[in-house]
Design a protein around this motif. Structure first.
Motif, short mmCIF file in Angstrom:
data_model
loop_
_atom_site.label_atom_id
_atom_site.label_comp_id
_atom_site.label_asym_id
_atom_site.label_seq_id
_atom_site.Cartn_x
_atom_site.Cartn_y
_atom_site.Cartn_z
N GLU A 83 0.76 -1.22 -0.08
CA GLU A 83 -0.08 0.23 -0.16
C GLU A 83 1.00 1.34 0.07
O GLU A 83 0.72 2.19 -0.73
CB GLU A 83 -0.90 -0.06 1.25
N ALA A 84 2.15 1.17 0.57
CA ALA A 84 3.08 2.57 0.84
C ALA A 84 3.81 2.15 -0.39
O ALA A 84 4.47 3.48 -0.70
CB ALA A 84 3.59 2.28 2.24
N PHE A 85 4.43 1.13 -0.87
CA PHE A 85 5.30 1.06 -1.85
C PHE A 85 4.81 0.07 -2.82
O PHE A 85 5.16 -1.17 -2.80
CB PHE A 85 6.63 0.68 -1.39
N PRO A 86 3.66 0.61 -3.64
CA PRO A 86 3.17 -0.40 -4.84
C PRO A 86 4.06 -1.08 -5.63
O PRO A 86 3.81 -2.29 -6.03
CB PRO A 86 2.21 0.56 -5.59
N TRP A 87 5.43 -0.61 -5.86
CA TRP A 87 6.44 -1.46 -6.67
C TRP A 87 6.76 -2.60 -6.03
O TRP A 87 7.40 -3.25 -6.53
CB TRP A 87 7.47 -0.43 -6.98
N VAL A 88 6.47 -2.81 -4.75
CA VAL A 88 7.04 -4.23 -4.21
C VAL A 88 6.45 -5.36 -4.84
O VAL A 88 6.97 -6.51 -4.58
CB VAL A 88 7.06 -4.07 -2.66
N ARG A 89 5.30 -5.15 -5.40
CA ARG A 89 4.71 -6.25 -6.17
C ARG A 89 5.53 -6.69 -7.05
O ARG A 89 5.09 -8.03 -7.53
CB ARG A 89 3.22 -5.69 -6.83
N PHE A 90 6.49 -6.49 -7.49
CA PHE A 90 7.61 -6.84 -8.63
C PHE A 90 8.72 -7.67 -7.97
O PHE A 90 9.05 -8.29 -8.53
CB PHE A 90 8.01 -5.87 -9.52
N LEU A 91 8.72 -7.66 -6.62
CA LEU A 91 9.84 -8.25 -6.02
C LEU A 91 9.36 -9.80 -5.57
O LEU A 91 8.24 -9.99 -5.38
CB LEU A 91 10.07 -7.30 -4.65
N PRO A 92 10.25 -10.50 -5.59
CA PRO A 92 9.79 -11.91 -4.97
C PRO A 92 9.32 -11.84 -3.42
O PRO A 92 9.94 -10.87 -2.91
CB PRO A 92 11.10 -12.52 -5.26
N THR A 93 8.67 -12.76 -3.11
CA THR A 93 8.36 -12.63 -1.58
C THR A 93 9.25 -12.35 -0.62
O THR A 93 9.41 -11.70 0.34
CB THR A 93 7.53 -14.05 -1.32
N GLU A 94 10.57 -13.11 -0.65
CA GLU A 94 11.77 -13.00 0.14
C GLU A 94 12.23 -11.62 0.13
O GLU A 94 12.75 -11.18 1.19
CB GLU A 94 12.85 -14.31 -0.17
N ASP A 95 12.22 -10.99 -1.04
CA ASP A 95 12.86 -9.58 -1.19
C ASP A 95 12.00 -8.79 -0.43
O ASP A 95 12.55 -7.48 -0.08
CB ASP A 95 13.09 -9.43 -2.73
N VAL A 96 10.67 -8.86 -0.45
CA VAL A 96 9.69 -7.86 0.04
C VAL A 96 10.01 -7.69 1.63
O VAL A 96 10.11 -7.03 2.38
CB VAL A 96 8.39 -8.21 -0.14
N GLU A 131 12.04 -2.66 -10.31
CA GLU A 131 12.20 -2.07 -11.90
C GLU A 131 12.84 -3.18 -12.61
O GLU A 131 12.47 -3.46 -13.77
CB GLU A 131 12.79 -0.83 -12.08
N ALA A 132 13.99 -3.70 -12.23
CA ALA A 132 14.52 -4.89 -12.80
C ALA A 132 13.77 -6.18 -12.88
O ALA A 132 13.62 -6.67 -14.05
CB ALA A 132 15.97 -5.15 -12.16
N TYR A 133 13.10 -6.50 -11.95
CA TYR A 133 12.39 -7.68 -11.83
C TYR A 133 11.03 -7.32 -12.90
O TYR A 133 10.56 -8.28 -13.42
CB TYR A 133 11.82 -7.92 -10.60
N ALA A 134 10.62 -6.11 -12.89
CA ALA A 134 9.28 -5.85 -13.81
C ALA A 134 9.74 -6.01 -15.15
O ALA A 134 8.61 -6.26 -15.98
CB ALA A 134 8.79 -4.37 -13.50
N ASP A 135 10.89 -5.67 -15.63
CA ASP A 135 11.30 -5.72 -17.11
C ASP A 135 11.92 -7.08 -17.51
O ASP A 135 13.02 -7.25 -16.89
CB ASP A 135 12.05 -4.60 -17.41
N PRO A 136 11.26 -8.23 -17.97
CA PRO A 136 11.86 -9.30 -18.40
C PRO A 136 13.27 -9.32 -19.00
O PRO A 136 14.04 -10.03 -18.56
CB PRO A 136 10.84 -10.20 -19.16
#
Length: 159
Positions: A83-96, A131-136
């Protein structure tokens, strides 16, 4: 949140009393000073700056204490961080989880040095990772073994 009132830096130099008086007209108690040749400045009262520091310190202390006392608090924080950092949705769970832990620990550590720059750096670094995870294509180029092409050659001299 109300945006701070604005003035030119030259207004502060040429009409200091009138310009500083604008702080009282702003609910945020900030005056944004625009500068042509350098970074803009924000002018506020010392009392307001102390209040803001106190709020950040209290919030940091609460988060840190919650994470130390209860593993469920960490899980909850990890659940709500998108909710605070919407871009974390692109990170793997362990990275969040790693981001949340690093963020809270850095928040706590920066209190000791009274400098928020490391917190901004943590957020920026993790955002770039997302951003790197978001771009295949970018992700593939960063995670694929690269071939070593040997030492680089000297660029041609243009003399």
């Amino acid at each position: 949140m109300e945006r701070a009132l604005e003035a030119r830096f030259s207004d502060l130099v040429n009409h200091p009393k009138d310009t500083v008086a604008k702080i009282n007209a702003s609910r945020s108690r900030h005056l944004w000073l625009r500068r042509r040749d350098d970074e803009d400045l924000v002018l506020t009262t010392a009392a307001r700056a102390e209040q803001e520091n106190e709020v950040v310190s209290a919030t940091t202390a609460l988060f840190t204490a919650m994470m130390r006392q209860d593993g469920a608090a960490l899980s909850l924080l990890i659940d709500v961080v998108p909710e605070a950092f919407p871009w974390v949705r692109f990170l793997p769970t362990e990275d969040v989880r790693a981001f949340v832990v690093e963020l809270v620990e850095t928040l706590r550590a920066t209190e000791a040095i009274d400098n928020p720059a490391p917190v901004a750096q943590v957020i920026e670094s993790w955002k770039h990772t997302a951003e790197a995870y978001a771009d295949p294509e970018v992700h593939a180029s960063l995670t694929t073994d690269a071939t070593d092409h040997g030492p680089a050659t000297e660029p041609p001299s243009n003399v």
